[in-house]
Design an enzyme around this catalytic site. Structure first.
Site, PDB file in Angstrom:
ATOM      1  N   GLY A 283      -0.278 -38.311  12.996  1.00 20.79           N
ATOM      2  CA  GLY A 283       0.297 -38.231  14.330  1.00 20.79           C
ATOM      3  C   GLY A 283      -0.694 -37.671  15.332  1.00 20.79           C
ATOM      4  O   GLY A 283      -1.300 -36.627  15.089  1.00 20.79           O
TER       5      GLY A 283
ATOM      6  N   CYS B 172       4.851 -38.425  10.941  1.00 21.08           N
ATOM      7  CA  CYS B 172       4.399 -37.096  11.354  1.00 21.08           C
ATOM      8  C   CYS B 172       3.793 -36.375  10.165  1.00 21.08           C
ATOM      9  O   CYS B 172       3.963 -36.774   9.008  1.00 21.08           O
ATOM     10  CB  CYS B 172       5.565 -36.279  11.908  1.00 21.08           C
ATOM     11  SG  CYS B 172       6.386 -37.032  13.331  1.00 21.08           S
TER      12      CYS B 172
ATOM     13  N   TYR C 108      -1.138 -47.514   3.723  1.00 20.99           N
ATOM     14  CA  TYR C 108      -1.770 -47.224   5.006  1.00 20.99           C
ATOM     15  C   TYR C 108      -1.797 -45.763   5.407  1.00 20.99           C
ATOM     16  O   TYR C 108      -2.845 -45.236   5.776  1.00 20.99           O
ATOM     17  CB  TYR C 108      -1.045 -48.032   6.102  1.00 20.99           C
ATOM     18  CG  TYR C 108      -1.512 -47.760   7.512  1.00 20.99           C
ATOM     19  CD1 TYR C 108      -2.692 -48.318   8.002  1.00 20.99           C
ATOM     20  CD2 TYR C 108      -0.783 -46.945   8.377  1.00 20.99           C
ATOM     21  CE1 TYR C 108      -3.122 -48.082   9.305  1.00 20.99           C
ATOM     22  CE2 TYR C 108      -1.208 -46.702   9.673  1.00 20.99           C
ATOM     23  CZ  TYR C 108      -2.372 -47.272  10.128  1.00 20.99           C
ATOM     24  OH  TYR C 108      -2.802 -47.027  11.411  1.00 20.99           O
TER      25      TYR C 108
ATOM     26  N   ASN D 289       9.474 -34.707   9.295  1.00 22.32           N
ATOM     27  CA  ASN D 289       8.834 -36.018   9.202  1.00 22.32           C
ATOM     28  C   ASN D 289       9.869 -37.010   8.695  1.00 22.32           C
ATOM     29  O   ASN D 289      10.435 -36.819   7.613  1.00 22.32           O
ATOM     30  CB  ASN D 289       7.640 -35.971   8.236  1.00 22.32           C
ATOM     31  CG  ASN D 289       7.045 -37.347   7.988  1.00 22.32           C
ATOM     32  OD1 ASN D 289       7.087 -38.216   8.854  1.00 22.32           O
ATOM     33  ND2 ASN D 289       6.499 -37.540   6.797  1.00 22.32           N
ATOM     34  N   GLY D 290      10.145 -38.055   9.468  1.00 29.02           N
ATOM     35  CA  GLY D 290      11.117 -39.058   9.047  1.00 29.02           C
ATOM     36  C   GLY D 290      11.968 -39.521  10.202  1.00 29.02           C
ATOM     37  O   GLY D 290      11.577 -39.417  11.371  1.00 29.02           O
TER      38      GLY D 290
END
Length: 501
Positions: free
Chosen positions: A28, A2, A258, A101-102
């Protein structure tokens, strides 16, 4: 994965947050949300879809206030319902909004604790709502009428003691200010910066990646350290404190491979430069192990691998060509919910330029190979375009294990390199030869940018997880993440057009 952002400004922040989220859209594409505060009330807009689709003019006009939090989301498991779009909000204490985020690896245990011990109800399947309530409960323990920086840092320390996994968090306390923190291993990224207004006052932004700051005119101050928290009071005063007992850098190395944009800086490492070094080292491996190669042309699989591919071609002294045209209106296939949709989208997303392939020995370069779906389709496209031989290079090592820290890498048996040799993977994707970057070279490529980073989360390559999850956890994860489960759980309900003021 995210993207998160938080802004404390001197004027309306809705546009700044919106613009920052568009810059973080690559993290996201499933849902987006913004919540703002004018110091008295909250204004929220959330929904499924891209940022540009969720927010229209009438929604932006309702997002009032000089402080706010934003989020772009894709789900690692289960539902894509609009009800799980972030930011989340809890009323007590003080009114707290969260973007996360995670992934919490002990979310189920924490959910039971919150109900049985803390009498808190969790309304979704999201671990982010669990994390929000853990922070809220820890802050409640302080019992202060008005929140202080000491209360904030004590609550973050409580989160660190109770939560396992990876988390970068931006929190807004409705009347008081903004809080940001990273997990004690620093797995997920979070940085902050400032800009000066015309009258000399400072505005602050926190974000997953530095590019979100600099595109909005903020000066990057630094990344938060593992376990560290920052508190920016509504009056603009900034406070930081280490809140973890044994913090240690274990930055996710896949951010550099990435996920992150190449124009970002993560933990003082320029992502673009790290990817250049990956390409250079990959070329060195080819020269050492395949000195008599017959590669005519190097072609990148857009977009993430372009930097590595061009550097690889330069080091090999082989022509670099753009061989695929990308449809910008198709989402990242890595984030597609099911295998059928994923395979279909590859053909819609990339179209080969036949003249760059015809009669040539082609080396295709990608950042990584996960399921092998994209790789197999692209090798086939290269052959159909007339390539004589099709070789394949990955700018990362073989991915053999699932990711449990917020990246949608599926059950191990869905990973093409799991229990396969490099030769077997080459056969599976239809390539004449396959070359992987070694893990040592990948680590060196990133570490060269910041020598103080001595450890990384490389669990997708090694199967070593810094948070020490057991076999039971991975069995549950496999049930949640296999493609059949996602097809059953994926919610195609329309965007929720309601707004709360």
């Amino acid at each position: 994965m995210c993207g998160i952002v938080g802004v404390v400004g001197q004027e309306a922040v809705n546009q700044s947050i919106y613009d920052a989220l568009t810059v973080l859209q690559h993290r996201g594409q499933d849902a987006a949300g913004i919540i703002t505060s004018d110091g008295k009330r909250l204004y929220i807009r959330r929904g499924n879809g891209l940022v540009r689709d969720v927010f229209q003019t009438q929604h932006m006009q309702r997002l009032k206030g000089n402080m706010g939090v934003g989020h772009v989301r894709y789900p690692t498991a289960g539902s894509s319902s609009a009800s799980e779009a972030q930011p989340f909000y809890v009323n007590s204490p003080y009114g707290i909004s969260l973007a996360h985020n995670g992934n919490l690896t002990n979310a189920d245990q924490l959910k039971r604790e919150l109900y049985e011990q803390d009498r808190r109800h969790i309304n979704t399947d999201s671990d982010s709502e669990v994390l929000l309530n853990i922070f809220a409960q820890e802050l409640t323990k302080e019992g202060s009428y008005k929140v202080s920086k000491e209360d904030i840092f004590s609550a973050v320390a409580g989160v660190h003691r109770r939560c396992k996994g990876a988390y970068a968090v931006v929190l807004m306390i409705t009347r008081d200010g903004m809080v940001g923190f990273r997990d004690p291993n620093g797995i997920r990224p979070l940085c902050y910066g400032a800009r000066e207004t015309q009258d000399g006052k400072l505005e602050y932004m926190l974000a997953s990646e530095s590019v979100a700051l600099v595109t909005q005119g903020y000066h990057l101050i630094r990344d938060l350290e593992p376990g560290e928290a920052v508190y920016i009071a509504e009056n603009g005063k900034l406070h930081t404190q280490q809140c973890a007992e044994n913090p240690s850098y274990n930055t996710c190395i896949f951010e550099y491979v990435y996920f992150a944009r190449p124009d970002s800086i993560i933990d003082d490492v320029f992502v673009h430069k790290a990817r250049m070094r990956m390409g250079h080292k990959l070329a060195d491996r080819i020269l050492n192990e395949w000195p008599d190669h017959d590669i005519d042309v190097v072609i990148a699989i857009p977009d993430t691998s372009r930097t590595s591919a061009s550097e690889l071609a330069n080091t090999l002294d082989v022509k670099y060509r753009e061989g695929f045209i990308k449809n910008r209106y198709i989402g990242r296939t890595f984030i597609m919910p099911g295998q059928t949709q994923r395979k279909k989208s590859v053909r819609q997303k990339l179209n080969p330029i036949d003249l760059e392939f015809e009669g040539k020995n082609v080396l295709l370069v990608d950042d990584s190979i996960v399921r092998g779906t994209t790789s197999e389709e692209i090798v086939d496209m290269a052959r159909m375009s007339g390539a004589n031989k099709v070789y394949f290079a990955s700018a990362s090592p073989p991915i053999r294990y699932p990711n449990i820290y917020g990246i949608d890498m599926p059950a191990a048996n869905e990973l093409i390199a799991h229990d396969r040799s490099e030769e077997e993977v080459a056969t599976a994707i239809g390539a004449d030869k396959l070359i992987y970057l070694s893990l040592e070279d990948l680590i060196d490529s990133v570490k060269e940018g910041n020598s103080s980073l001595d450890k990384f989360d490389c669990s997708v390559f090694t199967g070593d997880y810094v948070t020490g999850e057991g076999e039971e956890y991975f069995s549950l994860l496999e049930e949640q993440r296999n493609d059949f489960a996602k097809a059953e759980c994926h919610d195609h309900s329309p965007i929720d057009l309601s707004d709360t003021e």
